[in-house]
Structure formats: structure tokens, C-alpha cells
Design a protein around this motif. Structure first.
Motif, PDB file in Angstrom:
ATOM      1  N   VAL A   7       0.842  -1.200   0.000  1.00  0.00           N
ATOM      2  CA  VAL A   7       0.000   0.000   0.000  1.00  0.00           C
ATOM      3  C   VAL A   7       0.882   1.255   0.000  1.00  0.00           C
ATOM      4  O   VAL A   7       0.656   2.190  -0.785  1.00  0.00           O
ATOM      5  N   GLY A  54       2.307   1.906  -3.368  1.00  0.00           N
ATOM      6  CA  GLY A  54       1.292   2.473  -4.262  1.00  0.00           C
ATOM      7  C   GLY A  54       1.092   3.960  -4.011  1.00  0.00           C
ATOM      8  O   GLY A  54       0.976   4.755  -4.949  1.00  0.00           O
ATOM      9  N   VAL A  55       1.061   4.339  -2.751  1.00  0.00           N
ATOM     10  CA  VAL A  55       0.915   5.757  -2.392  1.00  0.00           C
ATOM     11  C   VAL A  55       2.145   6.536  -2.838  1.00  0.00           C
ATOM     12  O   VAL A  55       2.040   7.651  -3.361  1.00  0.00           O
ATOM     13  N   TRP A  88       1.876   7.167  -6.484  1.00  0.00           N
ATOM     14  CA  TRP A  88       0.873   8.203  -6.715  1.00  0.00           C
ATOM     15  C   TRP A  88       1.444   9.599  -6.456  1.00  0.00           C
ATOM     16  O   TRP A  88       1.202  10.533  -7.207  1.00  0.00           O
ATOM     17  N   THR A 110      -3.278   7.183   4.754  1.00  0.00           N
ATOM     18  CA  THR A 110      -2.735   5.855   4.448  1.00  0.00           C
ATOM     19  C   THR A 110      -2.774   4.960   5.679  1.00  0.00           C
ATOM     20  O   THR A 110      -3.269   3.825   5.620  1.00  0.00           O
ATOM     21  N   ASP A 135      -3.882  -2.612  -3.961  1.00  0.00           N
ATOM     22  CA  ASP A 135      -4.164  -1.553  -4.939  1.00  0.00           C
ATOM     23  C   ASP A 135      -5.553  -0.944  -4.732  1.00  0.00           C
ATOM     24  O   ASP A 135      -5.769   0.240  -4.990  1.00  0.00           O
ATOM     25  N   THR A 189      -5.105   1.532  -1.946  1.00  0.00           N
ATOM     26  CA  THR A 189      -4.470   2.736  -2.493  1.00  0.00           C
ATOM     27  C   THR A 189      -5.506   3.612  -3.190  1.00  0.00           C
ATOM     28  O   THR A 189      -5.504   4.838  -3.022  1.00  0.00           O
ATOM     29  N   ASP A 190      -6.410   3.013  -3.931  1.00  0.00           N
ATOM     30  CA  ASP A 190      -7.479   3.788  -4.578  1.00  0.00           C
ATOM     31  C   ASP A 190      -8.386   4.457  -3.545  1.00  0.00           C
ATOM     32  O   ASP A 190      -8.798   5.606  -3.718  1.00  0.00           O
ATOM     33  N   LYS A 225      -6.620   7.499  -2.159  1.00  0.00           N
ATOM     34  CA  LYS A 225      -6.693   8.633  -3.090  1.00  0.00           C
ATOM     35  C   LYS A 225      -8.020   9.367  -2.954  1.00  0.00           C
ATOM     36  O   LYS A 225      -8.059  10.597  -2.892  1.00  0.00           O
TER      37      LYS A 225
END
Length: 123
Positions: free
Chosen positions: A22, A25-26, A29, A67, A88, A91-92, A95
Motif C-alpha cells: 500500500v 502504491g501511495v 501516486w 494511508t 491496490d 491505495t485507490d 486517493k
């Protein structure tokens, strides 16, 4: 989450392979390099290293608090509802949640890192 170690806060939120996925992924981003983190204190301390632009630092802080909060919610989803969200997907969610937090708090229309080129990322 990962069944690799005892489930302490540092492990669940930062050090397990699930949390690292995670965090990676952040980091992608945010277009930043993920520094080695092993404890929640490491996360909070690393935020103080982020640039001199106050607005950017506040947003990075919101992203990393979002997060940690989202990883914890995902952990609870697995423990109490037996539903493991893929990293993932978390992570979405981060966001979306952070966008709403920042938009409603800072009056920013959208999170667009490219428009902040005048704010240096590191000291």
C-alpha cells in the motif's frame, strides 16, 4: 494482515508486506521515493523531512495519515468481516479519501502535483 509476524501496530501499519504494498502504491501516486520505514514513528518523523512548502507538507501529512487510517480500516475489514481488500484497492480508497479531506479542508480543486513545481520536495 500478512500472518508473517505478531500483529502489533508498527507491523500492521508499516512493516508487513501488505502495508508496504500500500505504501509503495501511495509513493508512486505522489511520485516520491519510498524511504525505509519500520514504525509508525518513522512515518511521522519522515514527514518532517518533506520540503519547505507548507501547503505541500500539509497534503503529504494528510496522505500519510490517510494511508495509516486506511490500512487500519482494511485490517479491521479482514479481521471482522473476513474480507481482504487487495493493496491496490486500498491505495485507490486512500486517493479518494485524501482528496476529499484536502479539498474540503484546504479549498483545493484537485490534487495536481505538477502544478506545485515551485514547492521543492526536499530541503
Amino acid at each position: 494482515m500478512c500472518n508473517e509476524s505478531e500483529e502489533g501496530s508498527d507491523h500492521v501499519l508499516v512493516d508487513c508486506t501488505y502495508a508496504r504494498s500500500v505504501l509503495e502504491g501511495v509513493s508512486r501516486w505522489c511520485n516520491t521515493q519510498l524511504v525505509p520505514l519500520h514504525t509508525v514513528k518513522d512515518v511521522v518523523d519522515s514527514i518532517s523531512q518533506w520540503g519547505v512548502c507548507k501547503k505541500r507538507r500539509k497534503i503529504i501529512l494528510a496522505i500519510y495519515y490517510g494511508t495509516l487510517w486506511s490500512i487500519w480500516k482494511s485490517r479491521n475489514e479482514k479481521v471482522f468481516k473476513k474480507n481482504r481488500l487487495p493493496p491496490d484497492k486500498v491505495t485507490d480508497i486512500i486517493k479518494s479519501v485524501v482528496y476529499l479531506w484536502v479539498k474540503n479542508r484546504e479549498k483545493i480543486d484537485r490534487l495536481n502535483w505538477a502544478s506545485w513545481s515551485q514547492c521543492p520536495l526536499f530541503f
